[in-house]
Design an enzyme around this catalytic site. Sequence first.
Site, mmCIF file in Angstrom:
data_model
loop_
_atom_site.group_PDB
_atom_site.id
_atom_site.type_symbol
_atom_site.label_atom_id
_atom_site.label_comp_id
_atom_site.label_asym_id
_atom_site.label_seq_id
_atom_site.Cartn_x
_atom_site.Cartn_y
_atom_site.Cartn_z
ATOM 1 N N ASP A 15 0.858 -1.189 0.000
ATOM 2 C CA ASP A 15 0.000 0.000 0.000
ATOM 3 C C ASP A 15 0.901 1.247 0.000
ATOM 4 O O ASP A 15 2.131 1.146 -0.085
ATOM 5 C CB ASP A 15 -1.008 -0.035 1.156
ATOM 6 C CG ASP A 15 -0.376 0.236 2.514
ATOM 7 O OD1 ASP A 15 0.869 0.323 2.608
ATOM 8 O OD2 ASP A 15 -1.134 0.365 3.503
ATOM 9 N N GLY A 73 2.055 -0.509 6.212
ATOM 10 C CA GLY A 73 2.741 0.288 7.222
ATOM 11 C C GLY A 73 3.362 -0.568 8.315
ATOM 12 O O GLY A 73 4.555 -0.482 8.601
ATOM 13 N N THR A 74 2.536 -1.398 8.922
ATOM 14 C CA THR A 74 3.021 -2.298 9.981
ATOM 15 C C THR A 74 3.249 -3.717 9.491
ATOM 16 O O THR A 74 3.968 -4.479 10.137
ATOM 17 C CB THR A 74 1.978 -2.385 11.112
ATOM 18 O OG1 THR A 74 0.728 -2.831 10.531
ATOM 19 C CG2 THR A 74 1.770 -1.040 11.792
ATOM 20 N N GLY A 77 -2.101 -5.421 8.596
ATOM 21 C CA GLY A 77 -3.282 -5.515 7.724
ATOM 22 C C GLY A 77 -3.065 -6.476 6.574
ATOM 23 O O GLY A 77 -3.937 -7.311 6.269
ATOM 24 N N ASN A 106 6.925 -23.080 9.429
ATOM 25 C CA ASN A 106 5.585 -22.750 8.925
ATOM 26 C C ASN A 106 5.464 -22.827 7.417
ATOM 27 O O ASN A 106 4.366 -22.642 6.885
ATOM 28 C CB ASN A 106 5.174 -21.341 9.396
ATOM 29 C CG ASN A 106 5.357 -21.154 10.876
ATOM 30 O OD1 ASN A 106 6.222 -20.407 11.318
ATOM 31 N ND2 ASN A 106 4.575 -21.845 11.677
ATOM 32 N N ARG A 116 6.787 0.948 7.778
ATOM 33 C CA ARG A 116 6.982 1.986 8.794
ATOM 34 C C ARG A 116 7.689 1.425 10.029
ATOM 35 O O ARG A 116 7.799 2.118 11.046
ATOM 36 C CB ARG A 116 5.624 2.588 9.195
ATOM 37 C CG ARG A 116 4.996 3.432 8.091
ATOM 38 C CD ARG A 116 3.585 3.888 8.453
ATOM 39 N NE ARG A 116 3.056 4.793 7.437
ATOM 40 C CZ ARG A 116 1.777 5.133 7.340
ATOM 41 N NH1 ARG A 116 0.882 4.627 8.190
ATOM 42 N NH2 ARG A 116 1.380 5.954 6.384
HETATM 43 C C1 RB5 Z 1 -2.093 2.800 6.422
HETATM 44 O O1 RB5 Z 1 -2.188 3.998 7.096
HETATM 45 C C2 RB5 Z 1 -1.883 1.654 7.411
HETATM 46 O O2 RB5 Z 1 -3.019 1.471 8.186
HETATM 47 C C3 RB5 Z 1 -1.540 0.373 6.683
HETATM 48 O O3 RB5 Z 1 -0.408 0.581 5.919
HETATM 49 C C4 RB5 Z 1 -1.221 -0.832 7.542
HETATM 50 O O4 RB5 Z 1 -0.262 -0.540 8.500
HETATM 51 C C5 RB5 Z 1 -2.381 -1.550 8.068
HETATM 52 O O5 RB5 Z 1 -2.274 -2.571 8.750
#
Ligand code: RB5
Length: 161
Positions: A15, A73-74, A77, A106, A116
């Site tokens: 993303d 980001g993390t 998601g 696994n 991030r």
């Molecule tokens: C986007 O802001 C962020 O929510 C997405 O990249 C991710 O970290 C979701 O899990």
Amino acid sequence: MSTSAIQSSIIIGCDHAAYPLKEKVKSHLIHKGIDVVDVGTDNEKSVDYSDFGAKVASQVSAGKFDRGILLCGTGLGMSMVANKYPRVRAALCNDLFSAIMSRRHNDANILVMGGRVIGEALAAEIVNSWLDTPFEGGRHQARIDNFKSFERIEQRRGIDD
Ligand code: RB5
């Protein structure tokens, strides 16, 4: 391993939050001589991570690719979305130990990282370890077979509802 899978290719998606790291990871893979199929996103304009997670996970699920890489980001998601797909074992690995164990124990077929959370150098080492580490099989295969049966139960439930 699927006979129709594009064996030497990796499908990658991200993303907006992980677009810069995806570009670095893609360059790293190409430098290693690996073909990369990039499903986007291709800039930092806000998008829904689930759309791009689905693009990668559906193709791994269908056996079109043996391995995929997803970044948000993390990484959370993307992991959640990817693991909705049958036969997908997506592993969120923002450290080296998790990357190695996700393969050994696994048999992870999608590597997920957080753009991030980690930087370019660590991401490259994680990718190297994840690609180079074989699955140990044995008792770990039996455990994977066990949770594969849950997928069949859920599919059956859908038919019966
Ligand atoms: C986007 O802001 C962020 O929510 C997405 O990249 C991710 O970290 C979701 O899990």
